[in-house]
Design a protein around this motif. Structure first.
Motif, PDB file in Angstrom:
ATOM      1  N   ALA A  68     -18.681   3.752 -15.880  1.00 39.37           N
ATOM      2  CA  ALA A  68     -18.381   4.284 -14.719  1.00 39.37           C
ATOM      3  C   ALA A  68     -17.683   3.359 -13.570  1.00 39.37           C
ATOM      4  N   TRP A  69     -18.079   2.152 -13.775  1.00 34.34           N
ATOM      5  CA  TRP A  69     -17.553   1.094 -12.402  1.00 34.34           C
ATOM      6  C   TRP A  69     -15.952   0.903 -12.858  1.00 34.34           C
ATOM      7  N   LEU A  70     -15.662   1.012 -14.170  1.00 32.69           N
ATOM      8  CA  LEU A  70     -14.345   0.600 -14.703  1.00 32.69           C
ATOM      9  C   LEU A  70     -13.728   1.580 -14.168  1.00 32.69           C
ATOM     10  N   ARG A  71     -14.060   2.885 -14.391  1.00 38.35           N
ATOM     11  CA  ARG A  71     -13.053   4.087 -14.419  1.00 38.35           C
ATOM     12  C   ARG A  71     -12.879   4.280 -12.421  1.00 38.35           C
ATOM     13  N   PHE A  72     -14.059   3.794 -11.870  1.00 40.76           N
ATOM     14  CA  PHE A  72     -13.684   3.777 -10.466  1.00 40.76           C
ATOM     15  C   PHE A  72     -12.546   2.893 -10.112  1.00 40.76           C
ATOM     16  N   VAL A  73     -12.574   1.591 -10.378  1.00 38.40           N
ATOM     17  CA  VAL A  73     -11.838   0.599 -10.288  1.00 38.40           C
ATOM     18  C   VAL A  73     -10.203   0.961 -10.633  1.00 38.40           C
ATOM     19  N   LEU A  74     -10.271   1.656 -11.907  1.00 35.63           N
ATOM     20  CA  LEU A  74      -8.765   2.104 -12.388  1.00 35.63           C
ATOM     21  C   LEU A  74      -8.374   3.194 -11.459  1.00 35.63           C
ATOM     22  N   MET A  75      -9.319   4.315 -11.205  1.00 35.18           N
ATOM     23  CA  MET A  75      -8.817   5.155 -10.130  1.00 35.18           C
ATOM     24  C   MET A  75      -8.261   4.776  -8.751  1.00 35.18           C
ATOM     25  N   MET A  76      -8.999   3.973  -8.299  1.00 33.79           N
ATOM     26  CA  MET A  76      -8.807   3.379  -6.991  1.00 33.79           C
ATOM     27  C   MET A  76      -7.450   2.547  -7.070  1.00 33.79           C
ATOM     28  N   ILE A  77      -7.314   1.726  -8.020  1.00 34.39           N
ATOM     29  CA  ILE A  77      -6.047   1.069  -8.187  1.00 34.39           C
ATOM     30  C   ILE A  77      -4.723   2.106  -8.184  1.00 34.39           C
ATOM     31  N   GLY A  78      -5.019   3.142  -9.223  1.00 37.27           N
ATOM     32  CA  GLY A  78      -4.013   3.998  -9.496  1.00 37.27           C
ATOM     33  C   GLY A  78      -3.628   4.863  -8.092  1.00 37.27           C
ATOM     34  N   ILE A  79      -4.590   5.250  -7.377  1.00 40.03           N
ATOM     35  CA  ILE A  79      -4.422   5.642  -6.155  1.00 40.03           C
ATOM     36  C   ILE A  79      -3.543   5.053  -5.176  1.00 40.03           C
ATOM     37  N   ILE A  80      -3.963   3.673  -4.743  1.00 44.18           N
ATOM     38  CA  ILE A  80      -3.242   2.857  -4.182  1.00 44.18           C
ATOM     39  C   ILE A  80      -1.655   2.835  -4.550  1.00 44.18           C
ATOM     40  N   PHE A  81      -1.675   2.722  -5.778  1.00 41.05           N
ATOM     41  CA  PHE A  81      -0.173   2.550  -6.267  1.00 41.05           C
ATOM     42  C   PHE A  81       0.534   3.844  -6.218  1.00 41.05           C
ATOM     43  N   LEU A  82      -0.041   5.080  -6.118  1.00 42.85           N
ATOM     44  CA  LEU A  82       0.619   6.146  -6.052  1.00 42.85           C
ATOM     45  C   LEU A  82       1.095   6.305  -4.582  1.00 42.85           C
ATOM     46  N   LEU A  83       0.173   5.970  -3.629  1.00 43.08           N
ATOM     47  CA  LEU A  83       0.467   6.192  -2.170  1.00 43.08           C
ATOM     48  C   LEU A  83       1.673   5.323  -1.974  1.00 43.08           C
ATOM     49  N   TYR A  84       1.663   4.066  -2.285  1.00 42.38           N
ATOM     50  CA  TYR A  84       2.864   3.168  -2.297  1.00 42.38           C
ATOM     51  C   TYR A  84       4.015   3.481  -2.731  1.00 42.38           C
ATOM     52  N   MET A  85       4.061   4.159  -4.151  1.00 41.58           N
ATOM     53  CA  MET A  85       5.168   4.605  -4.679  1.00 41.58           C
ATOM     54  C   MET A  85       5.890   5.808  -3.872  1.00 41.58           C
ATOM     55  N   GLY A  86       4.891   6.529  -3.300  1.00 39.79           N
ATOM     56  CA  GLY A  86       5.459   7.960  -2.723  1.00 39.79           C
ATOM     57  C   GLY A  86       5.990   7.369  -1.335  1.00 39.79           C
ATOM     58  N   GLY A  87       5.551   6.302  -0.514  1.00 38.09           N
ATOM     59  CA  GLY A  87       6.047   5.867   0.505  1.00 38.09           C
ATOM     60  C   GLY A  87       7.648   5.313   0.242  1.00 38.09           C
ATOM     61  N   MET A  88       7.575   4.579  -0.808  1.00 35.24           N
ATOM     62  CA  MET A  88       9.132   4.093  -1.353  1.00 35.24           C
ATOM     63  C   MET A  88      10.024   5.093  -1.495  1.00 35.24           C
ATOM     64  N   ILE A  89       9.735   6.085  -2.356  1.00 34.97           N
ATOM     65  CA  ILE A  89      10.444   7.207  -2.512  1.00 34.97           C
ATOM     66  C   ILE A  89      10.884   7.855  -1.421  1.00 34.97           C
ATOM     67  N   TRP A  90       9.755   8.429  -0.298  1.00 36.35           N
ATOM     68  CA  TRP A  90      10.173   9.041   0.896  1.00 36.35           C
ATOM     69  C   TRP A  90      11.248   8.393   1.677  1.00 36.35           C
ATOM     70  N   LYS A  91      11.181   6.893   1.540  1.00 37.05           N
ATOM     71  CA  LYS A  91      12.209   6.325   2.592  1.00 37.05           C
ATOM     72  C   LYS A  91      13.428   6.122   1.940  1.00 37.05           C
ATOM     73  N   SER A  92      13.813   6.713   0.532  1.00 39.51           N
ATOM     74  CA  SER A  92      14.967   6.429   0.172  1.00 39.51           C
ATOM     75  C   SER A  92      15.890   7.582   0.905  1.00 39.51           C
ATOM     76  N   GLU A  93      17.101   7.102   1.079  1.00 37.19           N
ATOM     77  CA  GLU A  93      18.060   8.032   1.523  1.00 37.19           C
ATOM     78  C   GLU A  93      18.417   9.048   0.967  1.00 37.19           C
ATOM     79  N   GLY A  94      17.962   9.104  -0.657  1.00 33.09           N
ATOM     80  CA  GLY A  94      18.611  10.400  -1.261  1.00 33.09           C
ATOM     81  C   GLY A  94      20.001  10.240  -1.657  1.00 33.09           C
ATOM     82  N   THR A  95      20.553   9.269  -1.684  1.00 38.03           N
ATOM     83  CA  THR A  95      22.071   9.114  -2.201  1.00 38.03           C
ATOM     84  C   THR A  95      22.096   8.260  -3.355  1.00 38.03           C
ATOM     85  N   THR A  96      22.982   8.650  -4.331  1.00 40.53           N
ATOM     86  CA  THR A  96      22.923   8.067  -5.541  1.00 40.53           C
ATOM     87  C   THR A  96      23.930   7.055  -5.874  1.00 40.53           C
TER      88      THR A  96
END
Length: 200
Positions: A68-96
């Motif tokens: 259970a503790w390993l699942r908890f750690v993996l999920m927390m790391i995953g959540i942090i990465f997702l929040l960070y990645m969402g921020g990176m994509i949101w800040k992009s200008e949307g131009t290719t």
């Protein structure tokens, strides 16, 4: 032949639904200035899926789910990465056309690994569905079943960056802007969903 068909249908059933992994790989195909520069995202996602499939077939990933503790750690790391990645994509200008806005080789690999290997749902789906189905086969049939699942994964992710690259050719900055904002909201929503699941 039955094992191959079973593997193909099963893999497509798991990979087709809209998910963070698919959104990220597709967005790289649409954002990178050249198709080959989106390969790190697609290849990393495919390799990650290959690893999960092999672990599921071999039954090794079941060991991870017992702690259970390993699942908890993996999920927390995953959540942090997702929040960070969402921020990176949101800040992009949307131009290719602006190469500086595209994720670097290292960032693509890091984000692809996070949404592939740190997603509890992906692990559970792979173990619960592919791992369980693999038990029904043995010997050559099990090998063919596994290869079929892995082949679908590789074809799908490479196809996603090609599809993203074709969308880019429409040269619609407004469309890409909306796509990036929508992708970021989806990724943040997934992180919040995982967080609530963790709290419960």
């Amino acid at each position: 032949m039955e094992a191959i068909i079973h593997g193909i249908i099963l893999a497509f059933g798991l990979i087709l639904p809209l998910g963070v992994q698919n959104v990220f790989v597709f967005s790289q195909g649409a954002t990178q200035p050249y198709l080959y520069k989106a390969l790190p995202a697609a290849i990393t996602a495919a390799i990650s899926d290959t690893l999960l499939i092999l672990l599921a077939v071999l039954g090794l990933s079941l060991l991870v789910l017992q702690f259970a503790w390993l699942r908890f750690v993996l999920m927390m790391i995953g959540i942090i990465f997702l929040l960070y990645m969402g921020g990176m994509i949101w800040k992009s200008e949307g131009t290719t056309t602006n190469e500086n806005k595209a994720l670097s080789f290292r960032q693509q690999i890091l984000f692809a690994l996070s949404v592939s290997l740190l997603n509890p749902h992906a692990i559970l789906d792979t173990v619960g569905v592919i791992g369980t189905s693999a038990i029904t086969y043995s010997g050559l049939d099990q090998v063919l079943f596994t290869v079929a699942c892995i082949s679908v994964s590789w074809a799908w992710f490479l196809g996603l960056i090609v599809a993203g690259n074709q969308i880019k050719k429409l040269n619609s900055i407004q469309f890409m802007h909306i796509f990036h904002k929508g992708s970021a909201l989806f990724i943040w929503g997934t992180a919040v969903y995982l967080l609530f699941g963790l709290i419960e």
